[in-house]
Structure formats: structure tokens, C-alpha cells
Design an enzyme around this catalytic site. Structure first.
Site, PDB file in Angstrom:
ATOM      1  CG  ASP A   1      56.779  44.865  33.555  1.00  0.00           C
ATOM      2  OD1 ASP A   1      55.616  45.121  33.903  1.00  0.00           O
ATOM      3  OD2 ASP A   1      57.445  43.941  34.039  1.00  0.00           O
TER       4      ASP A   1
ATOM      5  CB  CYS B   1      42.304  35.679  44.908  1.00  0.00           C
ATOM      6  SG  CYS B   1      43.926  36.162  45.507  1.00  0.00           S
TER       7      CYS B   1
ATOM      8  CB  CYS C   1      42.767  36.386  39.368  1.00  0.00           C
ATOM      9  SG  CYS C   1      44.387  37.042  38.967  1.00  0.00           S
TER      10      CYS C   1
HETATM   11  C1  B12 Z   1      53.885  46.056  39.963  1.00  0.00           C
HETATM   12  C2  B12 Z   1      53.265  45.088  39.002  1.00  0.00           C
HETATM   13  C3  B12 Z   1      52.797  43.890  39.515  1.00  0.00           C
HETATM   14  C4  B12 Z   1      52.615  43.660  41.008  1.00  0.00           C
HETATM   15  C5  B12 Z   1      51.328  44.406  41.470  1.00  0.00           C
HETATM   16  C6  B12 Z   1      50.109  44.068  40.600  1.00  0.00           C
HETATM   17  C7  B12 Z   1      48.997  45.082  40.649  1.00  0.00           C
HETATM   18  N1  B12 Z   1      47.778  44.607  40.471  1.00  0.00           N
HETATM   19  O1  B12 Z   1      49.234  46.269  40.801  1.00  0.00           O
HETATM   20  C8  B12 Z   1      52.553  42.105  41.086  1.00  0.00           C
HETATM   21  C9  B12 Z   1      53.951  41.570  41.289  1.00  0.00           C
HETATM   22  C10 B12 Z   1      51.640  41.536  42.145  1.00  0.00           C
HETATM   23  C11 B12 Z   1      52.107  41.780  39.664  1.00  0.00           C
HETATM   24  C12 B12 Z   1      51.469  40.598  39.326  1.00  0.00           C
HETATM   25  C13 B12 Z   1      51.064  40.287  38.048  1.00  0.00           C
HETATM   26  N2  B12 Z   1      51.353  40.968  36.924  1.00  0.00           N
HETATM   27 CO1  B12 Z   1      52.172  42.721  36.912  1.00  0.00          CO
HETATM   28  N3  B12 Z   1      52.810  44.505  36.751  1.00  0.00           N
HETATM   29  C14 B12 Z   1      53.189  45.379  37.620  1.00  0.00           C
HETATM   30  C15 B12 Z   1      53.560  46.696  36.932  1.00  0.00           C
HETATM   31  C16 B12 Z   1      55.073  46.735  36.768  1.00  0.00           C
HETATM   32  C17 B12 Z   1      53.084  47.974  37.644  1.00  0.00           C
HETATM   33  C18 B12 Z   1      51.614  47.908  38.098  1.00  0.00           C
HETATM   34  C19 B12 Z   1      51.289  48.994  39.072  1.00  0.00           C
HETATM   35  O2  B12 Z   1      51.708  50.121  38.908  1.00  0.00           O
HETATM   36  N4  B12 Z   1      50.538  48.654  40.115  1.00  0.00           N
HETATM   37  C20 B12 Z   1      50.072  49.587  41.089  1.00  0.00           C
HETATM   38  C21 B12 Z   1      48.566  49.727  40.931  1.00  0.00           C
HETATM   39  C22 B12 Z   1      47.951  50.592  42.003  1.00  0.00           C
HETATM   40  O3  B12 Z   1      48.401  50.352  39.698  1.00  0.00           O
HETATM   41  P1  B12 Z   1      47.541  49.690  38.504  1.00  0.00           P
HETATM   42  O4  B12 Z   1      46.965  48.405  38.941  1.00  0.00           O
HETATM   43  O5  B12 Z   1      48.337  49.770  37.248  1.00  0.00           O
HETATM   44  O6  B12 Z   1      46.301  50.641  38.422  1.00  0.00           O
HETATM   45  C23 B12 Z   1      46.337  51.987  38.066  1.00  0.00           C
HETATM   46  C24 B12 Z   1      45.417  52.289  36.902  1.00  0.00           C
HETATM   47  O7  B12 Z   1      45.308  51.162  36.047  1.00  0.00           O
HETATM   48  C25 B12 Z   1      44.091  52.698  37.528  1.00  0.00           C
HETATM   49  N5  B12 Z   1      42.880  52.100  36.994  1.00  0.00           N
HETATM   50  C26 B12 Z   1      42.705  51.826  35.694  1.00  0.00           C
HETATM   51  N6  B12 Z   1      41.458  51.449  35.469  1.00  0.00           N
HETATM   52  C27 B12 Z   1      40.803  51.459  36.614  1.00  0.00           C
HETATM   53  C28 B12 Z   1      39.476  51.174  36.877  1.00  0.00           C
HETATM   54  C29 B12 Z   1      39.015  51.326  38.166  1.00  0.00           C
HETATM   55  C30 B12 Z   1      37.581  51.046  38.444  1.00  0.00           C
HETATM   56  C31 B12 Z   1      39.917  51.746  39.190  1.00  0.00           C
HETATM   57  C32 B12 Z   1      39.474  51.918  40.578  1.00  0.00           C
HETATM   58  C33 B12 Z   1      41.271  51.987  38.892  1.00  0.00           C
HETATM   59  C34 B12 Z   1      41.693  51.863  37.597  1.00  0.00           C
HETATM   60  O8  B12 Z   1      44.316  52.657  38.951  1.00  0.00           O
HETATM   61  C35 B12 Z   1      45.712  52.630  39.253  1.00  0.00           C
HETATM   62  C36 B12 Z   1      46.355  53.892  39.687  1.00  0.00           C
HETATM   63  O9  B12 Z   1      47.245  54.436  38.744  1.00  0.00           O
HETATM   64  C37 B12 Z   1      52.806  46.522  35.557  1.00  0.00           C
HETATM   65  C38 B12 Z   1      53.456  47.249  34.383  1.00  0.00           C
HETATM   66  C39 B12 Z   1      53.125  48.730  34.421  1.00  0.00           C
HETATM   67  N7  B12 Z   1      54.146  49.565  34.400  1.00  0.00           N
HETATM   68  O10 B12 Z   1      51.963  49.090  34.482  1.00  0.00           O
HETATM   69  C40 B12 Z   1      52.812  44.979  35.382  1.00  0.00           C
HETATM   70  C41 B12 Z   1      51.602  44.339  34.703  1.00  0.00           C
HETATM   71  C42 B12 Z   1      50.363  44.960  35.265  1.00  0.00           C
HETATM   72  N8  B12 Z   1      51.660  42.953  35.139  1.00  0.00           N
HETATM   73  C43 B12 Z   1      51.255  42.103  34.269  1.00  0.00           C
HETATM   74  C44 B12 Z   1      51.075  40.705  34.507  1.00  0.00           C
HETATM   75  C45 B12 Z   1      50.922  39.790  33.291  1.00  0.00           C
HETATM   76  C46 B12 Z   1      51.018  40.218  35.819  1.00  0.00           C
HETATM   77  C47 B12 Z   1      50.583  38.803  36.274  1.00  0.00           C
HETATM   78  C48 B12 Z   1      49.418  38.229  35.479  1.00  0.00           C
HETATM   79  C49 B12 Z   1      51.826  37.844  36.196  1.00  0.00           C
HETATM   80  C50 B12 Z   1      51.545  36.448  36.743  1.00  0.00           C
HETATM   81  N9  B12 Z   1      50.872  35.582  36.013  1.00  0.00           N
HETATM   82  O11 B12 Z   1      51.992  36.132  37.819  1.00  0.00           O
HETATM   83  C51 B12 Z   1      50.226  39.068  37.770  1.00  0.00           C
HETATM   84  C52 B12 Z   1      48.740  39.420  37.933  1.00  0.00           C
HETATM   85  C53 B12 Z   1      48.326  39.803  39.327  1.00  0.00           C
HETATM   86  C54 B12 Z   1      47.163  40.783  39.325  1.00  0.00           C
HETATM   87  N10 B12 Z   1      45.934  40.293  39.520  1.00  0.00           N
HETATM   88  O12 B12 Z   1      47.383  41.988  39.128  1.00  0.00           O
HETATM   89  C55 B12 Z   1      50.862  42.782  32.951  1.00  0.00           C
HETATM   90  C56 B12 Z   1      49.332  42.833  32.833  1.00  0.00           C
HETATM   91  C57 B12 Z   1      48.754  42.490  31.480  1.00  0.00           C
HETATM   92  C58 B12 Z   1      47.244  42.596  31.515  1.00  0.00           C
HETATM   93  N11 B12 Z   1      46.544  41.752  30.784  1.00  0.00           N
HETATM   94  O13 B12 Z   1      46.694  43.431  32.186  1.00  0.00           O
HETATM   95  C59 B12 Z   1      51.567  44.201  33.135  1.00  0.00           C
HETATM   96  C60 B12 Z   1      50.814  45.356  32.482  1.00  0.00           C
HETATM   97  C61 B12 Z   1      52.981  44.065  32.534  1.00  0.00           C
HETATM   98  C62 B12 Z   1      53.001  44.165  31.013  1.00  0.00           C
HETATM   99  N12 B12 Z   1      53.842  45.046  30.472  1.00  0.00           N
HETATM  100  O14 B12 Z   1      52.289  43.471  30.314  1.00  0.00           O
HETATM  101  N13 B12 Z   1      52.382  42.799  38.799  1.00  0.00           N
HETATM  102  S1  SF4 Z   2      34.797  39.144  34.765  1.00  0.00           S
HETATM  103 FE1  SF4 Z   2      36.873  38.371  35.244  1.00  0.00          FE
HETATM  104  S2  SF4 Z   2      37.935  40.180  36.121  1.00  0.00           S
HETATM  105 FE2  SF4 Z   2      35.723  40.645  36.139  1.00  0.00          FE
HETATM  106  S3  SF4 Z   2      35.055  40.024  38.193  1.00  0.00           S
HETATM  107 FE3  SF4 Z   2      34.712  38.246  36.828  1.00  0.00          FE
HETATM  108  S4  SF4 Z   2      36.566  37.011  37.018  1.00  0.00           S
HETATM  109 FE4  SF4 Z   2      37.045  39.046  37.846  1.00  0.00          FE
HETATM  110  S1  SF4 Z   3      47.775  36.351  40.699  1.00  0.00           S
HETATM  111 FE1  SF4 Z   3      45.599  36.757  41.017  1.00  0.00          FE
HETATM  112  S2  SF4 Z   3      44.768  34.915  42.015  1.00  0.00           S
HETATM  113 FE2  SF4 Z   3      46.994  34.787  42.153  1.00  0.00          FE
HETATM  114  S3  SF4 Z   3      47.377  35.616  44.202  1.00  0.00           S
HETATM  115 FE3  SF4 Z   3      47.627  37.326  42.722  1.00  0.00          FE
HETATM  116  S4  SF4 Z   3      45.629  38.320  42.634  1.00  0.00           S
HETATM  117 FE4  SF4 Z   3      45.344  36.308  43.650  1.00  0.00          FE
END
Ligand code: B12
Ligand code: SF4
Ligand code: SF4
Length: 364
Positions: free
Chosen positions: A128, A201, A246
């Protein structure tokens, strides 16, 4: 051998990937430029490092990705009973012990076991907090694909998982996999034409493969430290810590015949999960907060933030039904100069919104 070690440590999934740079550095840059990280400055501060595993461990060659599963049942947790009748929901990943500690302890054990066999190798365990896109590396290691809601989904076991990584200078065999026996390539994207997470969402913050974190309820309740914009109060519904919408609507978490992987026992729900009594939270002291969140990932939610969340959920409760006691409590908080500004001003926001509403909510 790595896979057997991970299995013996109780991880549900394990896979190995090459430690190559992110393919999505441009997406991350655009996401940050659009301000989608809200107040999470650490994401912007380490953006360059995030793109390359070598910035965390010199000469990193391989990444071992592991996953733990957390509770998937009940499918829709009861929103009551709470003694006051008003309850706030906690996201499932936080129903039990803090995953950072639960996973990291076992990642260290995994790294130690490998170090014994390869004393010259270096290791770095991350869960994380380190600047690395965990989902992208875990997907490469074959643990699932990154869905439109941006979470990692395993095609047979769904997305209710938490991820950890061990970076190492060892050259490991990427085809070695667990929980993924029949394949040697990362799973393809199975989202297809589905848009359920996007449609469901509550704040509309998902666009395919990107989340505007500044509007995500998980961010608002756990990371955002100041007042929450009034336009987001109603969509936040009953959530006081995280959000699961979601994932709850995703067909890959619901499909009949989905193979439930064993949940790690550390994540078994314990009080106050799955819901908290909103009336009680409004009266919490710092000691109450500490007692409720000992060993929990929710420790990072400060008392004033948690009361802010509870007030917003209480406002949503009052917009649906009369509860004179709860309303009076919010009025007291709104007028109490001794309450922290964040709590007092949120109470004022909530009352203003209720006054503007027709029906039971607007009545005094
Ligand atoms: C910051 C963070 C958040 C933020 C931002 C979330 C986000 N979507 O980015 C907030 C606080 C909103 C959040 C929420 C949640 N989080 Co969070 N979060 C993180 C954290 C610390 C960093 C993520 C990050 O860098 N985000 C910035 C975005 C731009 O980067 P990214 O989404 O990782 O995407 C990169 C790549 O994956 C890539 N990518 C990969 N494949 C693909 C495919 C395509 C087509 C594209 C375009 C891009 C792409 O694109 C990005 C550029 O580098 C990670 C841990 C980590 N170090 O990765 C946990 C992590 C993602 N979180 C986690 C969890 C469990 C959650 C929640 C479910 C918690 C909850 N129930 O409330 C929610 C889910 C919300 C959601 N839909 O994402 C888990 C996810 C487990 C899983 N099954 O994926 C992680 C991995 C923590 C862990 N160690 O398990 N989180
Ligand atoms: S399969 Fe799950 S993650 Fe993919 S678009 Fe449908 S609800 Fe979203
Ligand atoms: S956790 Fe998923 S459904 Fe809930 S506000 Fe964030 S992106 Fe939307």
C-alpha cells in the site's frame, strides 16, 4: 518454491512478474494533472518513482505478488440494528485486522525464507504505502485483470482481495503461479461491455479504468481531512469508512458458482464492523475511537474526520425518517463552540441541507 512458501504463509494467491517499469506512466501523469488525487499529495510527490520498481530496489529483477481475501459474506450487510436506529457502514476490507500489518508480517517471512537460500539477493516488501502501482504488477503476475473500476479482479475468485508485493534482485521464473494453475499468461480483461460499476457509483467518479479519487467515497471518508463539499453528502449515503458499491455490483463478485477462496482469519469481522451506531459515534472521545479501531486499518481516520462522516450519514438518515433525538444532537454540535471546527461546520452543513428539503427532513 516461492509459490509453496506463499501458500504455507496463508496467502490465497501468488504469482511472479518481471520487475519492469509501468506501462501506464502517462495515465498516472494525466490523472495527477487533472487533480484526481485530491489531498493525497504523496501520490504526486513520488510520481516518477512510482513508474519504475528500480526506484524502490536497485537492480530489482522480479516481483512476487500475493493476495489475501477478506469477507464476502453477508452479500448485503444489515444496515441496522443500531441502538439509535441510525447506522453507518464500514467497507469490508476493514471489518477485521489491519491488512498492512497482516500482509507485511508474512511478506517479511517470505523474504527471509528466500534470503536463507539466496544470501546475496536483496528484497523489499511493500503493502500500500510504497510508491508502486501494486495492481498493475499483480495483474502482470497473473493475479487478475484491472477492471473498469480500477480494482484487480481474479476471473474465478472476484475482487475482494488485498495485495502485497516482494521486490527482489533474484531472477525468478514468471510462469510459476498459484491459484492460477492452468495458465501462464496474465488473465485478459473480462469487463467486456459491462458498465455496472460506472452506473452504480454513487458519486459518478468512475470512467473506464480511472477513478476520480477526489470524489470517491473511500477517499472522502478516509483520506480527505477537511470539509466535504455539500453536493457529495447525499451520494455518500450510509458510508462512514470506505465504500464497496463498485465491487458489490460487479458480476465477477456475484456469479453463481464463483469459487470462494478461503478468507484469511485475520479479516474476520469484529465489532464495531460491519456498522457503527451514528448516535454513539457523535459522542465518542479519542479513547473511544482508539478502542474501536485498535488493530484496524481505520486507525488513520482521525476523530474529527470520523464524526464528520457520521454527521453526513446521520443527515442522510434524517432525510429519510424523523428522529428528533438525533436531530437535536446535530443541532447541539452545530452550536457548540468547543467542538472542533470540522465537526461543528459539518453539522451546520447537514442542518442547512435538511432545512432545504421538503417532507420529514425539513420539519423540526
Ligand atoms: C491511493 C489509493 C486509493 C485512492 C485512489 C484509488 C484509485 N483508484 O486510484 C482511494 C482512497 C480512492 C482508494 C480507494 C480504494 N482502495 Co485503494 N489504494 C490506493 C493506493 C495506495 C495507490 C493507488 C494509486 O496509485 N492510484 C493512482 C492511479 C492512477 O493508479 P492505479 O489505479 O494504481 O493505476 C495504475 C496502473 O494500475 C495502470 N493500469 C493498470 N492496468 C490498467 C489497465 C488500463 C486499461 C489502464 C488505462 C490503466 C491500467 O494505470 C495506473 C498508472 O500507473 C493502492 C496501493 C498501491 N500502492 O497501489 C491502494 C489499493 C489500490 N486500494 C485498495 C482497496 C481495497 C481500495 C478500496 C476497495 C477500499 C474501500 N473499500 O473503500 C477502494 C476502491 C476504490 C476504487 N474503485 O479504486 C487495494 C485494491 C485491491 C484490489 N482488488 O485491486 C490496493 C491495491 C491496496 C492493497 N495493498 O491491497 N485507494
Ligand atoms: S465487470 Fe466489474 S469492473 Fe468490469 S465493468 Fe463490470 S462491474 Fe465494472
Ligand atoms: S468505492 Fe467505488 S463505488 Fe464507491 S465511490 Fe469509490 S469508485 Fe464509486
Amino acid at each position: 518454491m516461492v509459490i509453496e512458501l506463499a501458500e504455507s504463509l496463508g496467502f490465497a494467491l501468488c504469482g511472479i512478474a518481471d520487475a519492469r517499469p509501468s506501462d501506464y506512466a502517462d495515465q498516472l501523469r494525466d490523472w495527477l494533472a487533472a487533480g484526481k488525487h485530491g489531498q493525497m499529495r504523496y501520490l504526486a510527490d513520488h510520481a516518477a518513482a512510482r513508474a519504475d520498481p528500480a526506484s524502490l530496489l536497485d537492480h530489482a529483477r522480479s516481483i512476487v505478488a500475493v493476495a489475501d481475501f477478506y469477507p464476502t459474506q453477508p452479500a448485503a450487510p444489515p444496515i441496522s440494528p443500531a441502538p439509535s436506529g441510525a447506522a453507518g457502514r464500514i467497507a469490508r476490507y476493514a471489518w477485521g485486522d489491519d491488512y498492512h500489518k497482516t500482509i507485511k508480517k508474512r511478506l517479511f517471512a517470505l523474504a527471509d525464507a528466500l534470503r536463507e537460500r539466496h544470501p546475496d539477493a536483496a528484497f523489499r516488501c511493500v503493502v500500500d504505502t510504497a510508491p508502486i502501482p501494486e495492481r498493475e504488477h499483480a495483474a502482470r503476475a497473473g493475479l487478475g485483470w484491472v477492471g473498469k473500476h480500477t480494482l484487480l479482479i481474479h476471473p474465478r475468485h472476484g475482487s475482494w482481495m488485498l495485495i502485497g508485493l516482494v521486490l527482489t534482485t533474484l531472477e525468478l521464473n514468471p510462469s510459476e503461479r498459484m491459484g492460477w494453475p492452468a495458465r501462464t499468461a496474465p488473465p485478459a480483461d473480462h469487463c467486456g461491455t459491462c458498465t455496472r460499476c460506472i452506473d452504480a457509483c454513487p458519486t459518478g467518479c468512475i470512467t473506464p479504468y480511472s477513478v476520480d479519487a477526489s470524489r470517491c467515497i473511500s477517499y472522502l471518508t478516509i483520506e480527505h481531512r477537511s470539509l466535504i463539499d455539500g453536493s457529495l453528502h447525499e451520494p455518500m449515503g450510509d458510508w462512514v469508512a470506505g465504500c464497496d458499491v463498485c465491487q458489490e455490483v460487479c458480476p465477477h463478485n456475484q456469479r453463481e458458482g464463483r469459487e470462494a477462496l478461503p478468507m484469511h482469519p485475520a479479516y474476520a469481522p469484529r465489532p464495531p464492523a460491519p456498522t457503527v451506531d451514528l448516535g454513539e459515534v457523535l459522542g465518542w472521545t479519542e479513547d473511544d475511537r482508539r478502542a474501536a479501531f485498535t488493530r484496524s486499518a481505520l486507525k488513520r481516520i482521525k476523530l474529527d474526520m470520523f464524526k464528520r462522516n457520521a454527521l453526513i450519514a446521520a443527515g442522510n438518515h434524517l432525510s429519510r425518517r424523523d428522529d428528533p433525538g438525533l436531530r437535536q444532537r446535530i443541532e447541539q454540535i452545530a452550536a457548540d463552540a468547543d467542538e472542533p471546527a470540522l465537526v461543528r461546520e459539518t453539522a451546520q452543513q447537514v442542518l442547512m441541507r435538511l432545512l432545504r428539503q421538503p417532507g420529514p427532513a425539513g420539519r423540526r
